[in-house]
Scaffold this motif. Structure first.
Motif, PDB file in Angstrom:
ATOM      1  N   GLU A 137      -1.682   3.652   4.557  1.00  0.00           N
ATOM      2  CA  GLU A 137      -1.258   3.757   5.961  1.00  0.00           C
ATOM      3  C   GLU A 137      -0.180   4.836   6.127  1.00  0.00           C
ATOM      4  OE1 GLU A 137       1.253   1.113   9.140  1.00  0.00           O
ATOM      5  OE2 GLU A 137      -0.072   0.053   7.781  1.00  0.00           O
ATOM      6  N   LEU A 138       0.843   4.807   5.284  1.00  0.00           N
ATOM      7  CA  LEU A 138       1.924   5.778   5.416  1.00  0.00           C
ATOM      8  C   LEU A 138       1.465   7.189   5.067  1.00  0.00           C
ATOM      9  CD1 LEU A 138       5.071   3.883   4.080  1.00  0.00           C
ATOM     10  CD2 LEU A 138       4.412   4.350   6.437  1.00  0.00           C
ATOM     11  N   ASP A 167       1.585  -0.828  -1.659  1.00  0.00           N
ATOM     12  CA  ASP A 167       0.995  -1.701  -0.643  1.00  0.00           C
ATOM     13  C   ASP A 167       0.797  -0.997   0.698  1.00  0.00           C
ATOM     14  OD1 ASP A 167       0.892  -3.794  -2.445  1.00  0.00           O
ATOM     15  OD2 ASP A 167       2.799  -4.660  -1.788  1.00  0.00           O
ATOM     16  N   THR A 168       1.667  -0.051   1.012  1.00  0.00           N
ATOM     17  CA  THR A 168       1.577   0.638   2.303  1.00  0.00           C
ATOM     18  C   THR A 168       1.178   2.106   2.161  1.00  0.00           C
ATOM     19  OG1 THR A 168       3.937   1.183   2.247  1.00  0.00           O
ATOM     20  CG2 THR A 168       3.310  -0.885   3.356  1.00  0.00           C
ATOM     21  N   MET A 182       6.864   5.932  -1.068  1.00  0.00           N
ATOM     22  CA  MET A 182       6.329   4.735  -0.422  1.00  0.00           C
ATOM     23  C   MET A 182       5.812   3.790  -1.492  1.00  0.00           C
ATOM     24  SD  MET A 182       3.081   6.762   1.253  1.00  0.00           S
ATOM     25  CE  MET A 182       4.052   8.170   1.714  1.00  0.00           C
ATOM     26  N   ASP A 183       5.714   2.524  -1.156  1.00  0.00           N
ATOM     27  CA  ASP A 183       5.184   1.575  -2.133  1.00  0.00           C
ATOM     28  C   ASP A 183       3.663   1.556  -2.055  1.00  0.00           C
ATOM     29  OD1 ASP A 183       4.280  -0.571  -0.278  1.00  0.00           O
ATOM     30  OD2 ASP A 183       6.425  -0.806   0.115  1.00  0.00           O
TER      31      ASP A 183
END
Length: 185
Positions: free
Chosen positions: A60-61, A56-57, A53-54
């Motif tokens: 949340e992820l 920025d997320t 995942m990046d």
């Protein structure tokens, strides 16, 4: 990375497993059932699923991945934070949340994760809190200032990380003896 372990494992064991799997070639063998549910970019390894995942997320992820892994009874290792999420043992408060100053939120954290997260406090991660919404919480910041709230907010300074870890363990397991060990104001 998500995979099955028969018993809770340490952060060192999780890191070693992650690094060993990453040295192998992806693919081979059937995909674990959980792979269909996980968000983010998925890479399959025999018996393991890597979720990319990046930044920025990531918060949340990651929370979604931890929740899905727990629902399937799987271990989840976060190499970015160097933390392992085991299925057990859990605290006594269903729905308790672990919050960190660097943005991590985990529902129903295992006690090993709480122990390890407390060691990550820094200017980039300025607090750790266990929260039982609508009832009470315990929080600590660098310098080992504990804050407890159940009605009124009270504060106490403790000497070292070992005492903080003991207070958080007591709180998570429903043992209120930490309230008698310190001078609260």
């Amino acid at each position: 990375m998500v995979w099955d372990e028969p018993v809770p494992i340490s952060r060192d064991q999780a890191r070693a497993t992650y690094l060993a799997v990453k040295r192998t070639e992806p693919g081979g063998g059937p995909a674990p059932d959980v792979a269909k549910e996980l968000p983010g970019e998925i890479t399959l390894y025999p018996g393991h699923v890597l979720v990319t995942m990046d930044l920025d997320t990531m918060d949340e992820l990651s929370a979604q991945v931890f929740t899905i892994a727990r629902a399937h009874g799987l271990v989840c290792y976060d190499p970015q934070r160097d933390l392992v999420h085991n299925v057990a043992p859990l605290g006594v408060y269903e729905g308790m949340q672990l919050h960190t100053g660097d943005g991590m939120v985990v529902s129903d954290p295992d006690l090993g994760l709480v122990h390890d997260v407390l060691g990550t406090m820094s200017p980039q991660n300025p607090f750790v809190a266990l929260v039982n919404f609508g009832r009470h919480f315990l929080q600590v910041s660098p310098g080992f200032e504990l804050e407890y709230k159940e009605g009124a907010l009270i504060r106490a300074m403790v000497a070292d990380l070992a005492e903080v870890r003991q207070a958080f363990h007591d709180y998570a397991t429903g043992d209120r003896s930490f309230l008698n060990r310190y001078s609260w104001s």
